[in-house]
Write a protein that holds these residues in place. Structure first.
Motif, short mmCIF file in Angstrom:
data_model
loop_
_atom_site.label_atom_id
_atom_site.label_comp_id
_atom_site.label_asym_id
_atom_site.label_seq_id
_atom_site.Cartn_x
_atom_site.Cartn_y
_atom_site.Cartn_z
N VAL A 63 0.78 -1.08 -0.02
CA VAL A 63 -0.11 0.07 -0.08
C VAL A 63 0.81 1.32 0.08
N ASP A 64 2.18 1.08 0.29
CA ASP A 64 3.31 2.10 0.35
C ASP A 64 3.79 2.50 -1.11
N THR A 65 3.31 3.68 -1.18
CA THR A 65 4.07 4.23 -2.61
C THR A 65 5.63 4.40 -2.82
N GLU A 66 6.16 4.61 -1.61
CA GLU A 66 7.51 4.77 -1.44
C GLU A 66 8.20 3.46 -1.63
N SER A 67 7.63 2.27 -1.18
CA SER A 67 7.98 0.90 -1.22
C SER A 67 7.98 0.21 -2.46
N LEU A 80 8.39 -11.13 -11.52
CA LEU A 80 7.91 -10.28 -10.64
C LEU A 80 6.77 -9.04 -11.14
N THR A 81 5.67 -9.24 -10.62
CA THR A 81 4.62 -7.84 -10.75
C THR A 81 4.65 -7.22 -9.42
N VAL A 82 4.72 -5.78 -9.38
CA VAL A 82 4.69 -4.89 -8.40
C VAL A 82 3.45 -4.26 -8.59
N LEU A 83 2.72 -4.44 -7.19
CA LEU A 83 1.41 -3.49 -7.35
C LEU A 83 1.16 -2.71 -6.11
N GLU A 84 0.78 -1.37 -6.37
CA GLU A 84 0.55 -0.48 -5.20
C GLU A 84 -0.95 -0.79 -4.87
N ALA A 85 -1.42 -1.51 -3.86
CA ALA A 85 -2.63 -1.88 -3.54
C ALA A 85 -2.65 -2.43 -2.08
N PHE A 87 -4.09 -4.97 0.35
CA PHE A 87 -4.68 -6.30 0.20
C PHE A 87 -6.23 -6.49 0.59
N LEU A 88 -6.61 -5.65 1.58
CA LEU A 88 -7.78 -6.10 2.30
C LEU A 88 -8.72 -5.49 1.45
N LYS A 89 -8.64 -4.78 0.43
CA LYS A 89 -9.79 -4.06 -0.49
C LYS A 89 -9.52 -4.53 -1.72
N PHE A 90 -8.44 -5.01 -2.08
CA PHE A 90 -8.11 -5.50 -3.57
C PHE A 90 -8.95 -6.81 -4.08
N PRO A 91 -9.65 -6.58 -5.22
CA PRO A 91 -10.07 -7.89 -5.93
C PRO A 91 -9.25 -8.80 -6.27
N LEU A 92 -8.87 -9.79 -5.58
CA LEU A 92 -7.84 -10.91 -6.06
C LEU A 92 -8.21 -11.48 -7.36
N GLU A 93 -9.55 -11.46 -7.51
CA GLU A 93 -9.86 -12.31 -8.82
C GLU A 93 -9.29 -11.50 -10.00
N THR A 94 -9.10 -10.42 -9.86
CA THR A 94 -8.67 -9.78 -11.15
C THR A 94 -7.00 -10.12 -11.42
N ILE A 95 -6.41 -10.64 -10.43
CA ILE A 95 -5.07 -11.35 -10.88
C ILE A 95 -5.19 -12.71 -11.33
N TYR A 96 -6.10 -13.41 -10.38
CA TYR A 96 -5.79 -15.00 -10.42
C TYR A 96 -6.83 -15.63 -11.04
N ALA A 97 -7.86 -14.93 -11.26
CA ALA A 97 -9.36 -15.70 -11.72
C ALA A 97 -9.44 -16.83 -10.70
N SER A 98 -9.41 -18.04 -11.37
CA SER A 98 -9.56 -19.22 -10.66
C SER A 98 -8.20 -19.86 -10.26
N GLU A 99 -7.32 -19.18 -10.57
CA GLU A 99 -5.94 -19.90 -10.41
C GLU A 99 -5.52 -20.20 -9.01
N ALA A 100 -4.67 -21.29 -8.59
CA ALA A 100 -4.31 -21.46 -7.14
C ALA A 100 -3.19 -20.47 -7.01
N PHE A 101 -3.04 -19.81 -5.60
CA PHE A 101 -1.85 -19.15 -5.26
C PHE A 101 -1.52 -19.25 -3.70
N ALA A 102 -0.47 -19.10 -3.25
CA ALA A 102 -0.02 -19.11 -2.00
C ALA A 102 0.18 -17.57 -1.64
N ILE A 103 0.10 -17.46 -0.39
CA ILE A 103 0.37 -16.16 0.11
C ILE A 103 1.46 -16.07 1.33
N THR A 104 2.20 -15.11 1.02
CA THR A 104 3.41 -15.00 2.34
C THR A 104 3.54 -13.68 2.34
#
Length: 264
Positions: A63-67, A80-85, A87-104
């Motif tokens: 969420v931090d512009t500087e980072s 690598l894709t860097v996103l300024e967003a 996470f709590l508000k971001f619609p994850l389906e716009t990145i992953y659709a129905s694809e599996a992904f891990a979170i870390t």
């Protein structure tokens, strides 16, 4: 890496500078059954650099512009894709659709529980979740019934994931150092991760029970308008922290059956 991004208190930022710890966190991912990984709160990329050494596609979200500007300036990778967003508000389906992904990630402590709850909402796509929390929160997620720290977070996570508390990190590994220890955990989705009961009802039962955790279930679950016959069941004489996850599932089934017989 040099401290070129100023940690912002309002964002709960404590930048990890211990590269040994960062590598250990990257190594918590098994990469079994997925290639996509979402890193939350990458900061200056101390964890990002070790994730990119692995065979994965990485989205780093901050969420931090500087980072974000720092990451874009210092990391070049087709993976690598860097996103300024947020996470709590971001619609994850716009990145992953129905694809599996891990979170870390090295999660901001002020929103870490909310991050877990959102991950649970996407559990059909998230086979694995690893990262660093305030130690107390990590322990709560992994707590067993009978423990004082066992609560809503413990039950809801453990209904769908096997939990492992992996290791503790001292404040000196961060800049600025937090006032508490941190804990790294791994959640791996269970093979049987759909419940044999209504999941919305299960969530409601667990949350309602723990809102008055010192009361017996007979008293804390009054809002469900249970029949007098059901309230005589021995399980209602217990307090919520005494019930295992399978017992909460069984309790939910009893309440569902009671509602059908009462309204039928």
């Amino acid at each position: 890496m040099n401290d070129r991004v100023r940690p912002k208190k309002h964002l709960g930022q404590h930048f990890l500078h211990d590269t040994g710890i960062a590598k250990r966190i990257a190594d918590t991912l098994t990469l079994e059954g997925y290639e996509q990984v979402l890193e939350i709160g990458p900061g200056m990329g101390v964890l990002t650099q070790f994730l990119l050494e692995k065979k994965l596609q990485l989205t780093a979200m901050d969420v931090d512009t500087e980072s974000v500007a720092f990451l874009e300036a210092h990391f070049e990778s087709e993976r690598l894709t860097v996103l300024e967003a947020d996470f709590l508000k971001f619609p994850l389906e716009t990145i992953y659709a129905s694809e599996a992904f891990a979170i870390t990630g090295n999660f901001p402590y002020n929103i870490s529980s909310q991050i877990v709850f959102k991950a649970l909402e996407h559990r059909a796509q998230v086979p694995e979740f690893t990262g660093m929390f305030q130690k107390e929160v990590a322990q709560r997620i992994c707590a067993s019934e009978g423990s004082k720290t066992y609560g809503i977070l413990s039950v809801l996570v453990q209904a769908f994931y096997d939990t492992e508390y992996l290791f503790t990190v001292k404040p000196g590994a961060f800049s600025p150092p937090p006032k508490v220890d941190s804990g790294v955990l791994r959640l791996r989705r269970k093979k049987e991760w759909t419940l044999p009961v209504s999941e919305p009802l299960f969530f409601k039962v667990v949350k309602t029970a723990f809102q008055q955790r010192r009361k017996t279930l007979r008293n804390s679950l009054k809002a469900f308008n249970l029949s007098a016959e059901l309230k005589e069941d021995a399980i209602f004489g217990q307090r919520p922290e005494q019930l295992s996850v399978p017992e909460f599932i069984a309790l939910t089934q009893k309440i569902a059956n009671d509602g059908l017989s009462t309204n039928g």
